[in-house]
Design an enzyme around this catalytic site. Structure first.
Site, PDB file in Angstrom:
ATOM      1  N   SER A 222       0.840  -1.198   0.000  1.00 49.68           N
ATOM      2  CA  SER A 222       0.000   0.000   0.000  1.00 49.68           C
ATOM      3  C   SER A 222       0.871   1.243   0.000  1.00 49.68           C
ATOM      4  CB  SER A 222      -0.900   0.030   1.237  1.00 49.68           C
ATOM      5  OG  SER A 222      -0.149   0.356   2.400  1.00 49.68           O
ATOM      6  N   ASP A 223       0.381   2.305  -0.619  1.00 47.22           N
ATOM      7  CA  ASP A 223       0.999   3.598  -0.388  1.00 47.22           C
ATOM      8  C   ASP A 223       0.651   4.009   1.043  1.00 47.22           C
ATOM      9  OD1 ASP A 223       2.377   5.938  -0.720  1.00 47.22           O
ATOM     10  OD2 ASP A 223       1.382   6.493  -2.590  1.00 47.22           O
ATOM     11  N   TRP A 224       1.471   4.871   1.618  1.00 42.36           N
ATOM     12  CA  TRP A 224       1.306   5.240   3.023  1.00 42.36           C
ATOM     13  C   TRP A 224       0.009   6.036   3.190  1.00 42.36           C
ATOM     14  CZ3 TRP A 224       5.042   2.466   1.748  1.00 42.36           C
ATOM     15  CH2 TRP A 224       6.038   2.027   2.632  1.00 42.36           C
TER      16      TRP A 224
ATOM     17  N   GLY B 282      -2.903   4.681   2.177  1.00 41.05           N
ATOM     18  CA  GLY B 282      -3.752   4.328   1.048  1.00 41.05           C
ATOM     19  C   GLY B 282      -4.786   3.261   1.327  1.00 41.05           C
TER      20      GLY B 282
END
Length: 741
Positions: free
Chosen positions: A261-263, A265
């Site tokens: 995951s993006d931070w 997200g």
């Protein structure tokens, strides 16, 4: 007797232990065997723990099995400085400086896959030396709008160019036993409202424009990790999106790595479980806000997931598949005993950064051959502009760096001419006097309280007395320019630079404009300036790379990876599509109404007269002559290929490099198609008078378009044309052929 009994007993125990030795420690077993063995020895709690963060940039291993933690680091232009375990504040290490490499727009502008491998290998060595498992990069989101504040981290507007450049980067990084994490999958094409934009795009555009570089990263580059995007698609966040992650990435493309995951997200436990996410980082969960301390056990894939598993509300098989992917990542990286040790801040890394910068710089205009500057004729050079002195490695978002050194353009110029030429400097404008981002401080004090008129007057005065004027301006990495989580306000240059350039052009006819940016800009002064250089964020060796081109030590060979149009409304995303520059809290729909007609595909069809500088454009200090292209046969069967060949000759006096570009035009189709599409390119180096043949193999796959109703790639029999060009508008020759059943 007792001694003998003890010896025999000990031997027997050791023998049993040896026989029960876990195969995950045995390097002779395959990774898959080792993964299954480790998985079988893990508790439910250990399985859940390994798929989510334990700190800002790490996730736990399995201590009892000797499986180490996973450590992430931001890229893609350098290794991010260390932060505290549970805070974004700097850890204040004294040994976490890095070499900053040119931004990925510059790398794409080299059109040189060999340099892309060098880039990946070099930055991968630095990541390995810093004991990182995963490098969070490169980025391959398509250049849809020139307002996107994060375009400088990506590889331009064309899916084939991005595909050809991302593969060797990945291979270079991963040759060090460090995983490349390709981002942001997918459709993250602007920054404003990035967490709450639901992208509406037809499947043709999705498959033809926005997915190919990711597909190449997976199937050709063999990337070990993919990062999800912040935005939504089909009303699901991209970090847990059934269609993108499960249907396309894992089923259609057979991706066997981890989805990270993006931070911040991740938004939902159920979707995170079921829709393809494998590792969760940076979430703001359970009412906690950004930066709340020690929230990791409250992540969506932490305690909430564990409770569902214990209550039999979700399948253990889904969890095991996530854990397999994380273990596979660790065995490919941290537990790969043959991975090299890496290196940091070496001369070779600085040389790589300089070479990539030199080859990515694009000479846009050179009327009267004002460049290269002849130091034998110049006695005084006036350098004007804040960007001549401002550090550009600090700022821009997660790609902000702490460098060991950064050579400014002004210092690069002064170093190149030594004492042979007087170099004078004037600020000209004040843009951003700050020098700090996320705790990294440049140490520069750029405060200047003079008025705009005072600054311009000083600059014009110096310009009027100089033999050459080099204006070095453009954008910077401040919010509202080239920066994460913000988009540009305008296509025009900020800080009244347009007016300053007009005044400088009136004061001195030998004006060279150097634009530092990761985006296209408007140029209302273009007709009054004889020489224009597109100079990117070039990293640690920025000034030396630029000076090499300005003074002819390097013959420029960069080509634009995206189109420069005259005004914002000339871009299809703003003319036909939708874009929101206003921040809102609720989820908003943004429709890509322009479909496949992005970049030169749009300008070829509708806006030829509005092109400022076309995709693929870039001048040289020498000249090249193309022969008429030839084809080895005029008909191609579906399982066959043809060769398109052209000879190119250096007709000038300097050694130089040229990028030969192949576009394909479908003369008739049952679905709308672009006038032409890039299908191949080759960069060739030629000495004066030297001639080489460049040949491209064209297969059925190169002729396909995506039929969204059939949901399949179609190569329609009929007539095609191969177009050999030096840019999207500089056509050198055409040759026809036919695809037959």
């Amino acid at each position: 007797m007792r001694k003998t009994f003890f010896t025999v007993t000990l031997f027997a125990a050791l023998l049993v232990a040896a026989q029960e030795k876990p195969i995950y420690l045995n390097q002779s077993n395959t990774i898959e065997e080792r993964v299954e063995d480790a998985l079988s020895r893990m508790t439910l709690e250990e399985k859940v723990a390994i798929i989510h963060a334990q700190s800002k940039f790490s996730s736990p291993g399995v201590p009892k099995l000797g499986i180490p933690d996973v450590w992430m680091t931001d890229g893609p232009h350098g290794i991010r400085p260390e932060v505290l375990w549970d805070e974004w504040d700097q850890a204040k290490w004294t040994n976490d400086s890095c070499v900053a490499y040119p931004a990925l727009t510059c790398l794409a502008a080299t059109w040189n896959p060999e340099l892309s491998y060098l880039y990946g290998k070099s930055i991968g060595e630095e990541a390995r030396f810093r004991k990182k498992t995963v490098l969070l990069g490169p980025g391959v989101n398509i250049y849809r709008t020139p307002l996107n504040g994060r375009n400088f981290e990506y590889m331009g507007e064309d899916p084939l160019l991005a595909s050809k450049m991302v593969v060797p980067y990945i291979q270079g990084v991963q040759s060090n036993g460090v995983a490349a994490c390709v981002k942001h999958f997918a459709l993250n094409n602007h920054e404003i409202n990035r967490h709450n934009t639901n992208v509406i795009v037809d499947d043709r555009a999705l498959y033809e424009i926005y997915l190919p570089a990711f597909k190449a990263a997976v199937q050709e580059g063999k990337a070990w990790a993919i990062m999800g995007a912040y935005n939504l698609y089909k009303n699901q966040h991209a970090c847990h999106n059934q269609y993108l992650l499960n249907d396309i990435l894992k089923k259609e493309w057979n991706f066997d790595g981890v989805v990270v995951s993006d931070w911040g997200g991740v938004h939902n436990t159920e979707e995170a479980i079921d829709n393809g996410l494998d590792m969760e980082f940076g979430s703001w969960t359970n009412g906690l806000t950004n930066g709340a301390s020690n929230a990791y056990n409250y992540y969506y894939l932490a305690n909430p997931y564990l409770e569902k598993l214990k209550n039999n509300e979700t399948s253990i098989e889904i969890l095991d598949e996530k854990v397999r992917r994380v273990l596979r990542l660790i065995f490919r990286t941290e537990m790969n005993t043959s991975r090299p040790w890496g290196s940091m801040l070496t001369d070779e890394h600085y040389q790589a950064a300089r070479k990539i910068g030199e080859e990515g710089i694009v000479l846009l205009k050179n009327d009267g051959n004002i460049l290269p500057i002849d130091i034998r004729k110049a006695k005084k050079i006036a350098v004007i502009g804040e960007n001549a002195i401002k550090m550009m490695t600090v700022g821009g978002g997660s790609s902000s760096l702490k460098v060991q050194r950064e050579v400014s353009p002004l210092d690069g110029i002064k170093s190149r001419v030594n004492d042979s030429i007087e170099v004078v400097y004037a600020r000209g404008y004040v843009g951003d006097a700050s020098g700090e981002y996320n705790g990294v401080i440049t140490g520069q004090d750029l405060t200047d309280n003079r008025s705009k008129e005072e600054l311009i007057a000083e600059a014009v005065s110096l310009a009027s007395e100089a033999d050459y004027v080099i204006f070095i301006g453009g954008l910077n990495k401040s919010a509202g320019q080239d920066c994460e989580d913000a988009d540009r306000i305008s296509l025009n240059l900020p800080y009244d630079q347009d007016e300053l350039i007009k005044r400088l052009s009136a004061a001195n006819k030998n004006l060279i404009v150097v634009n530092i940016s990761g985006n296209a800009i408007a140029m209302p002064w273009v007709d009054n300036v004889p020489a224009i250089i597109q100079d990117w964020y070039l990293g640690s060796e920025a000034g030396n790379s630029l000076a090499g081109v300005l003074f002819g030590d390097v013959n420029p060979s960069g080509k634009l990876p995206f189109t420069f149009l005259k005004e914002l409304e000339d871009y299809s995303s703003h003319k036909l599509g939708e874009y929101s520059g206003t921040r809102v809290d609720s989820i908003i729909d943004i429709e890509y109404k322009e479909s496949i007609f992005v970049g030169y595909r749009w300008s070829d069809k509708n806006k030829k007269d509005r092109v400022l500088f076309p995709f693929g454009h870039g001048l040289s200090y020498t000249t090249f002559e193309y022969s008429r292209p030839t084809v080895n046969k005029t008909k191609i069967h579906s399982n066959d290929s043809i060769n398109i060949s052209v000879r190119i000759k250096n007709t000038g006096k300097l050694e130089g490099k040229e990028v030969v570009q192949l576009y394909i035009s479908d003369k008739k189709s049952y679905l709308p198609r672009p006038v032409k599409e890039l299908k191949g390119f080759e960069k060739v180096s030629l000495k004066p008078g030297e001639e080489k043949e460049v040949s491209f193999s064209v297969k059925k796959d190169d002729l396909c378009f995506f039929d969204d109703k059939l949901h399949e790639w179609v190569a329609e029999p009929g007539k095609f044309e191969a177009v050999i060009a030096a840019s999207a508008t500089d056509i050198k020759g055409r040759v026809g052929f036919e695809l037959i059943k």
